[in-house]
Design an enzyme around this catalytic site. Sequence first.
Site, mmCIF file in Angstrom:
data_model
loop_
_atom_site.group_PDB
_atom_site.id
_atom_site.type_symbol
_atom_site.label_atom_id
_atom_site.label_comp_id
_atom_site.label_asym_id
_atom_site.label_seq_id
_atom_site.Cartn_x
_atom_site.Cartn_y
_atom_site.Cartn_z
ATOM 1 N N LYS A 124 -9.277 7.499 -18.883
ATOM 2 C CA LYS A 124 -9.616 8.100 -20.165
ATOM 3 C C LYS A 124 -8.380 8.171 -21.078
ATOM 4 C CE LYS A 124 -13.426 8.510 -17.824
ATOM 5 N NZ LYS A 124 -13.785 9.726 -17.122
ATOM 6 N N TYR A 137 -17.534 17.625 -13.961
ATOM 7 C CA TYR A 137 -17.889 16.207 -14.098
ATOM 8 C C TYR A 137 -18.948 15.827 -13.044
ATOM 9 C CZ TYR A 137 -17.201 11.151 -14.113
ATOM 10 O OH TYR A 137 -17.390 9.791 -14.169
ATOM 11 N N ARG A 197 0.852 -1.197 0.000
ATOM 12 C CA ARG A 197 0.000 0.000 0.000
ATOM 13 C C ARG A 197 0.886 1.244 0.000
ATOM 14 N NH1 ARG A 197 -1.434 1.696 4.736
ATOM 15 N NH2 ARG A 197 -2.179 -0.322 5.452
HETATM 16 C C1 LIG Z 1 -14.210 10.058 -15.798
HETATM 17 C C2 LIG Z 1 -13.906 11.373 -15.201
HETATM 18 C C3 LIG Z 1 -13.665 11.502 -13.827
HETATM 19 C C4 LIG Z 1 -13.787 10.347 -12.872
HETATM 20 O O1 LIG Z 1 -12.835 9.360 -13.111
HETATM 21 P P1 LIG Z 1 -13.049 7.822 -12.718
HETATM 22 O O2 LIG Z 1 -11.760 7.194 -13.124
HETATM 23 O O3 LIG Z 1 -14.238 7.338 -13.473
HETATM 24 O O4 LIG Z 1 -13.283 7.785 -11.246
HETATM 25 C C5 LIG Z 1 -13.355 12.760 -13.339
HETATM 26 N N1 LIG Z 1 -13.301 13.840 -14.154
HETATM 27 C C6 LIG Z 1 -13.531 13.743 -15.474
HETATM 28 C C7 LIG Z 1 -13.452 14.972 -16.307
HETATM 29 C C8 LIG Z 1 -13.854 12.521 -16.044
HETATM 30 O O5 LIG Z 1 -14.110 12.449 -17.356
#
Ligand SMILES: *Cc1c(COP(=O)(O)O)cnc(C)c1O
Length: 385
Positions: A201, A104, A52
Amino acid sequence: MKLRDTARFSTICIHAGQTPDPATGAIITPIYQTSTYVQEALGKHKGYEYARTQNPTRAAFEANIAAIENGPAAFGFASGMAATGAVMTLLQSGDHVVVTDNTYGGTYRLFERVLRKYQLDFTYVDTSRIDDIAAAITSKTKMLFLETPTNPVLRLTDLAGACSLARARGVVVAVDNTFASPYIQRPIDFGADLVIHSTTKFLNGHSDSVGGVVVATREDHIEWLRFVQNAEGAIIGPMDAWLVLRGTKTLPIRMERHNANAMVLAEFLASHPKVTLVHYPGLPSHPQHALAKTQMRGFGGLISFALGSFERARTLLNSVRLMALAESLGGVETLISHPATMTHASVPPDRRQQLGIADDLVRVSVGIEDVEDLKEDLAQALDRI
Ligand SMILES: *Cc1c(COP(=O)(O)O)cnc(C)c1O
């Protein structure tokens, strides 16, 4: 494989944070799938005690992303939301945060449903208007939380302007840079203190892992985030860290193609008689096109457009063949979605209306397929309307 200080972006993406594995010479940092490390003698170890707290794959991932975002240190988390949650632990009850109004949905939910319980206060403003940011700052404001471009209407915030305003008022700036990716803009270069990513992403880019990262610049923030990453324990696992490390190697060429394909599709949509409105910072019709040209390298892989009615949007969404109907974004494959009923369903209808997330709006995360195939797919789906 020592990186010189003069190394350029693509070189940094491929090499930063990674040296051949000391045990075998493996060029790729292994997935250290281990929970603990054997110590040679009491009090004698190699800097790794428990996974961790330290993991070599995660350490390589963190060094890589820090270099890519031009910051001194980064911390990996289990998701983008875990990363944002860790950043918010820099605050204390009673503190106030000014937030991009079209942030978001998961961030809005975290702030409103979880963090308000701890007496944190949030004001949502249209941060594309610097005057609105200035007006929202009070003596209790400790953080400005920005997202640019926003989802799904792709409104921009002037990063240099917002950061200099915040600095003058003693307010920390955190930027969620997920939508742009560091290829397109590096908020630290504009004066931001903290950068957050959902690595799920563009950074990973292959729709096969969930993760998050925070890049910090201030020594006190770095110290706290290192502490809280271990104390709360919402770490990114070694497999996911490894996948993102593989992803960032191709970030520049993927982003070039995302940019190019999105530009072609945005122009195609803007000239199509059945499309009533296109949001894309690369189009001269975008109200902040001039800012986009100075602040961004290319205009990104996200487009949204309106079709005049929910029925027409539904027909299009049910007619695409190559584009996949799905939430998320930033992968090599093109995804198409309906924000009002999918990603933004939890936003109350009047608030959606206010933010421009109408029922006829469709969002595309443009992938890196051959753009002619994408255009043909949209064309045949538009013909069905
Ligand atoms: C997807 C996303 C998040 C959250 O990320 P996760 O990995 O799904 O927890 C935060 N901000 C933006 C702009 C996103 O597109």
